[in-house]
Design a protein around this motif. Structure first.
Motif: not given
Ligand code: FES
Length: 574
Positions: A100-107
């Protein structure tokens, strides 16, 4: 401390029974990360306000950074991100966050997935509002992705767990060539971020060789402008665990100039761009809260901070210029004065003029509709969830290697080289995985401290500042003060605009040319009009120095212009 100070607890962590010893006041987060070396649970604000440290304890989401070890119940069942799924065996939530693209930097991702699991365990059929409320109630923050995709992911996972959709359908979407929510592929790092295996800087710390020292950059709390007479580290040096206290004298001993190359340079700028000090020198000045007076290098963070408390600084407070009105006043004290050998460098160190068409002054004087007012945009912190951190060591070729949040690795190499007295070819900057920047890491922050601490100690060093220090000491978006005059004819057509603007850039000119230019470049830029005159100034002040922030100067200008445009439209009755 005696053995009686330790609390022994029998816990089940990710399904495994464990007996763990901790000190009562230690946080559960520290036990999980530093003692158990499970770094999927992240360290963010340390005040229970960002949610990156969330774990499930006895079915409830808890913020492990504010849960003291003494308050963890005996026989508690604790689940961390490592217990939810692995790259080979992903939980539905992890699949859904990935696709779903719910992760960018992931922190923030391990905290979101962990809290999401607790929600679905207790409420298998939530509404979108339930999901949002849950994350809000559990203090979850994400600064990159936003929340729409996160809610999408939880809803998708819930449908899978109820048996209405199949995890295989998500898995199919993960194949190259498929179109996934308007992007071709999931983020390559997403699977590691969703499982807590993606190491950020403070995760690296726990996996470094034991020779690494903790380096704490000491600054005077709340002092923004002062002349420093003496920095006395003698008592601090005797504190337990201290290896060395590094000062500007170590930079001089290494033949460094103690200055950072500020990346400015055009005929309108008064400064040569070398005014930013690395460390405060005796006889020189503190020019903003957070300027580094010493770097305490010790065996642990606790010992480094305790020793820093013993540093004594003899200083004379000076008037503080903490807004643009004070900084640009004709009788304002100068941020740079004769102490610096630049006799009387003005606070307004740069003047930029923009013109388009004819001078609109006469037309505006006669215009039927005119707005003339002052607009002040705020200073804005980037509010990343991972604080500034990094480490330094000599690599296999003997280079001073700096692993930091730098997003300009070659630029930072060149900006600090002369200042710390190390040839650029002997400096190597590596970008760590990072819990976001949003532009603040265009500026060198800890890089010169790490470099000189490594050279002075001849030991590798790690440095991390806490969230309060991070928010005070790292650069921010500059406020613009904009005096705008804009007018329209009887039909509401724009006839011209004028502006004078001042950029509060804190005490360093670094990278300010481009920023200041945005005030003219974006001035009413979406509108068709013929005539404009605009003059911008960049000012030194004693507030936080400025760095890039998304769009870098355009939002300040648009905000002023759009507000003036609304006011003009109202006057015109449009
Ligand atoms: Fe959420 Fe970066 S992806 S803080």
């Amino acid at each position: 401390m005696t053995e009686a100070n330790y609390h022994v607890k029998n816990l089940t962590i990710n399904g495994v029974p464990r007996r763990i010893i901790g000190t009562p006041e230690t946080s559960l987060l520290t036990v999980i990360r530093d003692q158990l070396k499970m770094t999927g649970t992240k360290r963010g604000c340390d005040h229970g306000q960002c949610g990156v440290c969330n774990v499930i304890m006895n079915g409830k989401v808890v913020r492990s950074c504010i849960t003291k070890w003494k308050n963890v119940p005996e026989y508690a069942q604790i689940t961390t991100i490592e217990g939810i799924g692995t790259p080979e065996n992903l939980h539905a939530l992890q699949w859904a966050f990935i696709v779903c693209g719910a992760i960018q930097c992931g922190f923030c991702t391990p905290g979101f997935i962990t809290a999401g699991k607790a929600l679905l365990d207790s409420n298998p059929n939530p509404t979108r509002e339930d999901v949002r409320d849950w994350y809000s109630k559990n203090w979850m923050a994400c600064r990159c992705t936003g929340y729409v995709q996160v809610v999408d992911a939880v809803m998708k996972a819930a449908a899978i767990l109820r048996g209405e959709e199949k995890i295989e359908d998500l898995a199919k979407m993960y194949k190259p060539g498929d179109s996934i929510w308007n992007s071709k592929y999931p983020r390559p790092s997403a699977v590691y971020k969703a499982t807590g295996l993606w190491d950020f800087g403070d995760d690296d710390r726990l996996k470094l060789p034991e020779e690494f020292l903790f380096a704490y950059p000491f600054a005077l709390e709340g002092v923004r402008h002062a002349k420093v007479n003496k920095i006395d580290v003698s008592e601090a040096e005797k504190m337990p665990g201290v290896y060395k206290i590094v000062t500007y004298k170590d930079i001089k001993a290494n033949k460094g100039t103690n200055r950072i190359r500020g990346q400015v340079g055009c005929p309108s700028v008064t400064t040569d761009g070398w005014e930013r000090r690395i460390m405060v020198e005796e006889g020189d000045k503190i020019r903003q809260w957070g300027e580094c007076l010493a770097i305490v290098c010790a065996d642990t963070e606790t010992n480094a901070r305790a020793a820093a408390d013993k540093i004594k600084v003899d200083y004379e407070p000076l008037p503080e210029l903490i807004d643009i009105y004070q900084a640009k006043a004709a009788d304002a004290v100068k941020v740079y004065d004769e102490i610096d050998g630049i006799d009387g460098m003005p606070n307004a160190f740069n003047k930029r003029m923009f013109t388009k068409g004819a001078d609109p002054k006469e037309d505006l004087d006669k215009a039927p509709y005119v707005v003339e007012d002052e607009f002040y945009s705020s200073r804005q912190p980037h509010m990343v969830l991972e604080t500034d951190c990094g480490y330094a060591y000599y690599d296999e070729e003997g280079r001073v290697t700096l692993a930091t949040k730098s997003i300009c690795v070659y630029r930072h190499q060149m900006m600090i080289a002369r200042g710390v007295g190390i040839a650029p070819s002997k400096i190597r900057v590596i970008q760590n995985n990072m819990g976001a920047s949003f532009g603040y890491k265009v500026a060198p922050t800890n890089e010169p401290y790490l470099a000189i601490a490594l050279v002075a100690c001849q030991r590798p060093v790690y440095m991390r500042i806490n969230m309060k220090e991070h928010n005070i000491r790292t650069p921010k978006r500059s406020p613009f003060l904009m005096h705008i005059r804009v007018g329209a004819d009887k039909s509401g057509r724009l006839i011209g605009a004028e502006q004078t603007w001042w950029v509060d850039h804190g005490p360093y000119s670094e990278s300010s040319n481009d920023l200041t230019n945005k005030g003219g470049q974006f001035f009413f830029s979406p509108y068709a009009y013929a005539n404009m005159r605009a003059t911008g100034y960049t000012c030194f002040s004693n507030h936080r120095w400025s760095a890039a922030f998304r769009a870098y100067g355009a939002p300040q200008t648009y905000w002023g212009c759009e507000t003036a445009m609304d006011m003009l439209a109202e006057k015109c009755g449009i």
